[in-house]
Enzyme design. Structure first.
Site, PDB file in Angstrom:
ATOM      1  CG  ASN A  94      -8.619   4.711   4.440  1.00  0.00           C
ATOM      2  OD1 ASN A  94      -7.952   4.300   3.494  1.00  0.00           O
ATOM      3  ND2 ASN A  94      -9.297   3.893   5.235  1.00  0.00           N
ATOM      4  CG  HIS A 103      -2.306   0.486   0.961  1.00  0.00           C
ATOM      5  ND1 HIS A 103      -2.870   0.573  -0.304  1.00  0.00           N
ATOM      6  CD2 HIS A 103      -3.279   0.936   1.818  1.00  0.00           C
ATOM      7  CE1 HIS A 103      -4.100   1.034  -0.216  1.00  0.00           C
ATOM      8  NE2 HIS A 103      -4.372   1.273   1.058  1.00  0.00           N
TER       9      HIS A 103
END
Length: 219
Positions: free
Chosen positions: A83, A36
């Site tokens: 996020n 990620h």
């Protein structure tokens, strides 16, 4: 040591507007080397290749400013966690008064094979929460470029979240290191050429690279 962002604004140039290259990832040693965080890695590799120091901090991001072939470039790695990436990218683009056609987001992509890159002029978020946050802070506008870095899909029934936060295997790491070097060329291409034939040819070469690798592995 990180220093505060200078008030210098590259937008004063009437000839060249700066590009903002924004790499997505999660802050902290815990996430270094994970799938990620490949967006962070790409920014670091590019910065080193062009001699830009990532020693500024503002807008909830670690940043660097410099020039590549006389073109102004801003590099940023939001430290908000993935996020919430838009909390950094939105104010940053607004501060420099950047049109979205001068913003490129670098991010991991499970829809592309490991090590395959793709330049994209615009698009949706593809269920990528970091991209979703960036788009939300751009008021839903999706007219910004992306460098998508393929990390492959999780094997079997593996939880995608666990897959994203896992480090690369040794073979995958080797492919990714080669991809990062190619990513430097891709970002330089973005600076040199507007979206068009040159970007398309880059994507075709990346697709051919994957097909060639797949053929070798299947032989």
């Amino acid at each position: 040591m990180l220093s505060r962002l200078s008030r210098r604004c590259y937008c004063t140039s009437s000839v060249h507007r700066p590009w903002l290259f924004l790499g997505l990832g999660n802050p902290g040693d815990k996430y270094k080397g994970t799938r990620h965080n490949i967006g962070f890695e790409m920014i670091d590799v590019f910065a080193e290749s062009v001699g830009i120091q990532m020693n500024l901090v503002n807008f909830k991001a670690i940043m660097g400013q410099g020039f590549v072939a006389d073109l102004p470039v801003i590099l940023a790695k939001p430290q908000t966690y993935m996020n919430l990436s838009g909390e950094s990218s939105g104010p940053l683009a607004a501060y420099y008064k950047l049109p979205l056609n001068r913003v490129l987001v670098v991010h991991d992509d499970m829809q592309l094979p490991c090590g395959v890159l793709r330049l994209q002029e615009k698009g949706g978020h593809g269920c990528h929460n970091g991209l979703k946050s960036v788009m939300n802070h751009f008021r839903g506008n999706r007219e910004f470029a992306r460098l998508r870095i393929g990390i492959g899909k999780p094997p079997g029934q593996m939880d995608p979240k666990a897959f994203l936060l896992q480090k690369f295997s040794m073979p995958a790491r080797e492919r990714m290191d080669k991809a990062l070097a190619e990513g430097v060329d891709a970002l330089k291409l973005v600076l040199a050429k507007d979206f068009g034939e040159s970007w398309r040819l880059f994507n075709v070469e990346q697709k051919y690279k994957h097909l060639k690798q797949h053929t070798i592995l299947s032989a």
